[in-house]
Design a protein around this motif. Structure first.
Motif, mmCIF file in Angstrom:
data_model
loop_
_atom_site.group_PDB
_atom_site.id
_atom_site.type_symbol
_atom_site.label_atom_id
_atom_site.label_comp_id
_atom_site.label_asym_id
_atom_site.label_seq_id
_atom_site.Cartn_x
_atom_site.Cartn_y
_atom_site.Cartn_z
ATOM 1 N N HIS A 1 -3.104 3.364 -0.058
ATOM 2 C CA HIS A 1 -3.698 3.354 -1.302
ATOM 3 C C HIS A 1 -3.143 1.697 -1.704
ATOM 4 O O HIS A 1 -1.883 1.781 -2.017
ATOM 5 C CB HIS A 1 -3.482 4.404 -2.346
ATOM 6 C CG HIS A 1 -3.718 5.783 -1.884
ATOM 7 N ND1 HIS A 1 -4.892 6.262 -2.055
ATOM 8 C CD2 HIS A 1 -2.978 6.457 -0.837
ATOM 9 C CE1 HIS A 1 -4.835 7.507 -1.706
ATOM 10 N NE2 HIS A 1 -3.646 7.815 -0.846
ATOM 11 N N GLU B 1 -1.701 5.098 -11.612
ATOM 12 C CA GLU B 1 -2.048 5.121 -10.379
ATOM 13 C C GLU B 1 -1.260 5.671 -9.301
ATOM 14 O O GLU B 1 -1.772 6.547 -8.351
ATOM 15 C CB GLU B 1 -2.471 3.428 -9.894
ATOM 16 C CG GLU B 1 -3.162 3.317 -8.470
ATOM 17 C CD GLU B 1 -4.547 3.640 -8.478
ATOM 18 O OE1 GLU B 1 -4.868 4.047 -7.366
ATOM 19 O OE2 GLU B 1 -5.142 3.824 -9.685
ATOM 20 N N SER C 1 0.905 -1.284 0.122
ATOM 21 C CA SER C 1 0.000 0.072 -0.111
ATOM 22 C C SER C 1 1.065 1.374 0.094
ATOM 23 O O SER C 1 1.971 1.240 0.594
ATOM 24 C CB SER C 1 -1.058 0.040 1.285
ATOM 25 O OG SER C 1 -1.966 -1.044 1.114
ATOM 26 N N VAL D 1 -1.807 8.850 -7.017
ATOM 27 C CA VAL D 1 -1.912 9.261 -5.642
ATOM 28 C C VAL D 1 -1.349 10.696 -5.187
ATOM 29 O O VAL D 1 -1.382 11.213 -4.349
ATOM 30 C CB VAL D 1 -1.349 7.747 -5.074
ATOM 31 C CG1 VAL D 1 -0.967 8.175 -3.672
ATOM 32 C CG2 VAL D 1 -2.447 6.899 -5.123
#
Length: 345
Positions: free
Chosen positions: A294, A312, A283, A316
């Protein structure tokens, strides 16, 4: 909803901060039970650590690291838990050494003497070792594992001899517990070793995680610490080595090297923070004091492409607005936060 496509170019968060450092936790386990990080009353014999199947493999870590480097990361730091309890860690270092990036590692030093050579040969550049006191009773009380300070010092010296230097030695200072050891630590490491192979750094006691019982009155401000040392061995400030360096540098006027102070509590450096953290089970955390992360592991194991992972990660970071140390209060200190042993220091 899929992450927006990252078009390339300079990657910055909402406050204009670039992503330059990646900290990778390779295990949530540790052979110490330091009272400010993994207190034994919480991390006891019944504590359930992550099963091996839940943590990222070396191959998964190396794949993500390659993507991070493509997004601008210049330095990777391996952390834990205690990273050296992860078996065959030198294999991961060798994989990462294929990337154009500096590779460092933070450790409690207990296993360093026996692994320093293999880590250096694999491509590790430097190590940072936690050492909170030279006093045997105090050190054992803080690590709560009945581990002798001499073994940690041996690991530091072996690492320096193997070329993993300058070895940074981190001392977390907690008032009433080990602040009396500030001057003995400074005296021991001043000018020690060939070409100043060691740099001692003092860290303000922080409210990491939710289990260490942090209180502001137990923090020794860096300004007070610098005065204590400078009253004995005069110091002067030194310019940072690079933009975003967390440690404020000071050197001895008599030429006996330098020290650093990390003042996350009293002199927040959120404005220049450029660190992303990858947890043991994959994460992303955008702050040491974050409450949630995340998930990347699910994407990886579902067959996501490098481009999808890149988008991704970029999304973030671009949404990041963290500045916890700038807004810290007694109320925020009591919030539930991810434990440092899970995402590294």
């Amino acid at each position: 909803m899929p992450a927006p496509r990252f078009p390339g170019g300079s990657l910055q968060d909402t406050l204009g901060r670039p992503m330059r450092d990646l900290r990778i936790s390779v295990t949530d386990r540790c052979n110490f039970r330091c009272i400010y990080c993994m207190p034994r009353e919480v991390f006891d014999a019944g504590h359930e650590f992550l099963p091996h199947s839940a943590i990222l493999s070396f191959e998964e870590i190396a794949r993500l690291a390659r993507i991070f480097v493509g997004l601008g990361v210049k330095k990777i730091r391996l952390t834990g838990g205690e990273p050296l309890v992860r078996k065959q860690l030198h294999r991961l270092v060798a994989m990462l050494a294929e990337l154009p990036v500096e590779i460092t590692l933070t450790t409690n030093g207990s296993l360093l003497a026996r692994q320093a050579r293999s880590l250096k040969e694999a491509g590790l550049h430097r190590v940072t070792v936690s050492l909170d006191s030279l006093d045997e009773a105090t050190f054992r009380a803080m690590n709560d594992a009945d581990f002798p300070v001499a073994k940690v010092i041996e690991g530091i010296e072996v690492a320096a001899l193997e070329g993993l230097g300058p070895v940074k030695i981190n001392m977390v200072v907690k008032r009433g517990l080990n602040d009396r050891d500030i001057l003995p630590m400074a005296e021991y490491w001043r000018g020690k070793g060939h070409s100043f192979s060691y740099v001692l750094r003092f860290i303000e006691y922080m409210d990491v995680g939710s289990t260490n019982g942090w209180r502001m009155d137990e923090v020794v401000p860096s300004a007070e610490l610098i005065k204590r040392i400078s009253d004995v061995w005069p110091l002067e400030p030194v310019d940072p080595n690079y933009a975003g360096e967390v440690a404020e540098r000071w050197r001895y006027l008599d030429g006996a090297g330098e020290i650093g102070v990390i003042s996350s509590v009293t002199q927040a450096f959120c404005a220049s923070c450029n660190r992303m953290r990858l947890s043991t089970e994959g994460s992303l955390y955008t702050c040491l004091f974050a409450q949630s992360g995340h998930d990347l592991k699910s994407l990886i194991r579902a067959g996501a492409s490098d481009t999808e992972l890149r988008n991704e990660i970029a999304a973030v970071w671009q949404a990041r607005s963290d500045r916890y140390s700038e807004i810290r209060t007694s109320q925020t200190a009591s919030l539930k936060k991810v434990e440092m042993s899970y995402i590294g220091g």
